[in-house]
Write a protein that holds these residues in place. Structure first.
Motif, PDB file in Angstrom:
ATOM      1  N   GLY A   1      -9.722  26.980  11.382  1.00 55.92           N
ATOM      2  CA  GLY A   1      -8.762  26.501  12.370  1.00 55.92           C
ATOM      3  C   GLY A   1      -9.409  25.486  13.276  1.00 55.92           C
ATOM      4  N   VAL A   2      -8.613  24.506  13.705  1.00 53.96           N
ATOM      5  CA  VAL A   2      -9.074  23.475  14.635  1.00 53.96           C
ATOM      6  C   VAL A   2      -8.089  23.410  15.795  1.00 53.96           C
ATOM      7  N   LEU A   3      -8.585  23.590  17.003  1.00 51.84           N
ATOM      8  CA  LEU A   3      -7.751  23.497  18.194  1.00 51.84           C
ATOM      9  C   LEU A   3      -7.835  22.092  18.776  1.00 51.84           C
ATOM     10  N   LEU A   4      -6.695  21.428  18.854  1.00 53.02           N
ATOM     11  CA  LEU A   4      -6.601  20.148  19.550  1.00 53.02           C
ATOM     12  C   LEU A   4      -6.032  20.442  20.935  1.00 53.02           C
TER      13      LEU A   4
ATOM     14  N   ALA B   1     -11.494  30.297  25.548  1.00 45.56           N
ATOM     15  CA  ALA B   1     -12.629  30.723  24.731  1.00 45.56           C
ATOM     16  C   ALA B   1     -13.344  29.526  24.117  1.00 45.56           C
ATOM     17  N   SER B   2     -12.584  28.547  23.655  1.00 47.42           N
ATOM     18  CA  SER B   2     -13.193  27.358  23.054  1.00 47.42           C
ATOM     19  C   SER B   2     -13.944  26.542  24.092  1.00 47.42           C
ATOM     20  N   ALA B   3     -13.359  26.411  25.288  1.00 45.81           N
ATOM     21  CA  ALA B   3     -14.052  25.684  26.350  1.00 45.81           C
ATOM     22  C   ALA B   3     -15.346  26.394  26.743  1.00 45.81           C
ATOM     23  N   GLY B   4     -15.314  27.735  26.747  1.00 47.42           N
ATOM     24  CA  GLY B   4     -16.499  28.498  27.128  1.00 47.42           C
ATOM     25  C   GLY B   4     -17.639  28.369  26.143  1.00 47.42           C
ATOM     26  N   THR B   5     -17.308  28.230  24.862  1.00 46.88           N
ATOM     27  CA  THR B   5     -18.346  28.113  23.832  1.00 46.88           C
ATOM     28  C   THR B   5     -18.637  26.667  23.452  1.00 46.88           C
ATOM     29  N   GLY B   6     -17.724  25.753  23.833  1.00 50.00           N
ATOM     30  CA  GLY B   6     -17.866  24.359  23.423  1.00 50.00           C
ATOM     31  C   GLY B   6     -17.568  24.151  21.952  1.00 50.00           C
TER      32      GLY B   6
END
Length: 322
Positions: free
Chosen positions: A163-166, A290-295
């Motif tokens: 999965g890819v979050l934009l 979560a994505s921002a926290g892990t980069g």
């Protein structure tokens, strides 16, 4: 301050970045240019045929922390401007009738899930354009009162892929995209560069507009009248990348539609032309954090629709694992 969802008026669409309208002739040419009819067997799995065992192995290698993030909205039984057909939930057995031990508690759920309130998967039988489903199957012959004989959700089965979050608000600034804001191909490229992620073959692309957060803070509106979403000019890029699944926290389409006479052009292009099922009405706020926290904006994604023979889709709770 959170508004009353039942009273909130629909906001005027923010047409910033929408660009010029698309004629029906231009749209038909675009439809034909991204069409993948005749490419796969079985045809009614469409672009999910792109996902091989190797794609699954590579996706599982993305798991590092083991953080599990569910992506579905709560089951919504409250009527509102974005939920004209509320889901049903009632108790069918309270365990209050004398029976041999143990007593049991049971409940009933029901829903008209193709709408703006329930997180769900659109199968390939959900959308027809110019009278045809994906792969050129005549809609009147393939779908009747008994359900779908082609493109049913039961044919899709589960999907495990990358999965890819934009995360567009994170890239463009602000807590959310205003209703009516179109996401163009250039926005997708900018998001890839900013988030250090590249969409690849077999990927599931999830577009965050921030609409669930906007709803919680400002109240509900009618997303059929105005919603942030993809412009049709983004679809050739996604077709070129070879995606397997497209989803978001809206229903994918920017509204009002930029195409004359076509109310859901991204649905038509993704499902009927490209064979790409859609995930609608997700809640991507926790995944964004979560994505921002892990980069990291790429992750393992699991999607398991209900096994409904003849179904045009399914309520679903996709799960991201980081």
């Amino acid at each position: 301050m959170t508004g009353n969802p039942g009273d909130a008026p629909a906001p005027p669409p923010d047409r910033t970045g929408n660009g010029p309208a698309v004629s029906r002739a231009e749209f038909d040419a675009l439809f034909d240019s991204v069409r993948t009819w005749g490419r796969w067997t079985p045809a009614d799995r469409g672009a999910w045929n792109r996902v091989t065992a190797e794609h699954v192995r590579r996706a599982t290698a993305l798991v590092r922390s083991g953080t599990v993030v569910p992506l579905a909205r709560p089951w919504d039984t409250a009527p509102g401007p974005d939920n004209p057909f509320p889901a049903l939930h009632y108790m069918s057995d309270l365990g209050d009738v004398e029976t041999p031990e143990p007593s049991a508690h049971k409940d009933f759920i029901g829903v008209d899930y193709h709408g703006k309130a329930v997180s769900h998967l659109d199968a390939l039988s959900h959308i027809a354009y110019r009278g045809h489903l994906y792969d050129g199957r005549a809609a009147r012959e393939a779908v009747d009162a008994g359900g779908a004989r082609f493109g049913a959700v039961s044919t899709l089965g589960p999907l495990v892929t990358r999965g890819v979050l934009l995360d567009l608000p994170a890239v463009l600034g602000g807590p959310w995209l205003e209703p009516g804001r179109a996401v163009h191909a250039a926005d997708i490229v900018a998001a890839e560069q900013s988030l250090d992620v590249t969409i690849g073959e077999g990927d599931a692309v999830l577009l965050r507009s921030g609409s669930p957060r906007r709803r919680r803070e400002l109240g509900a509106w009618d997303p059929s009248a105005a919603s942030a979403g993809l412009h049709v000019d983004a679809m050739p890029l996604l077709a070129e990348r070879g995606i397997a699944l497209l989803g978001g926290d809206g229903d994918g389409d920017v509204r009002p539609s930029p195409v004359d006479g076509v109310h859901s052009p991204v649905h038509a292009l993704a499902i009927a032309a490209m064979g790409v099922p859609l995930l609608d009405n997700l809640d991507l706020e926790a995944l964004s954090a979560a994505s921002a926290g892990t980069g990291r904006y790429a992750f393992l994604l699991l999607v398991a629709p209900l096994n409904i023979p003849g179904g045009t889709g399914s309520p679903v709770t996709p799960v991201a694992v980081l």
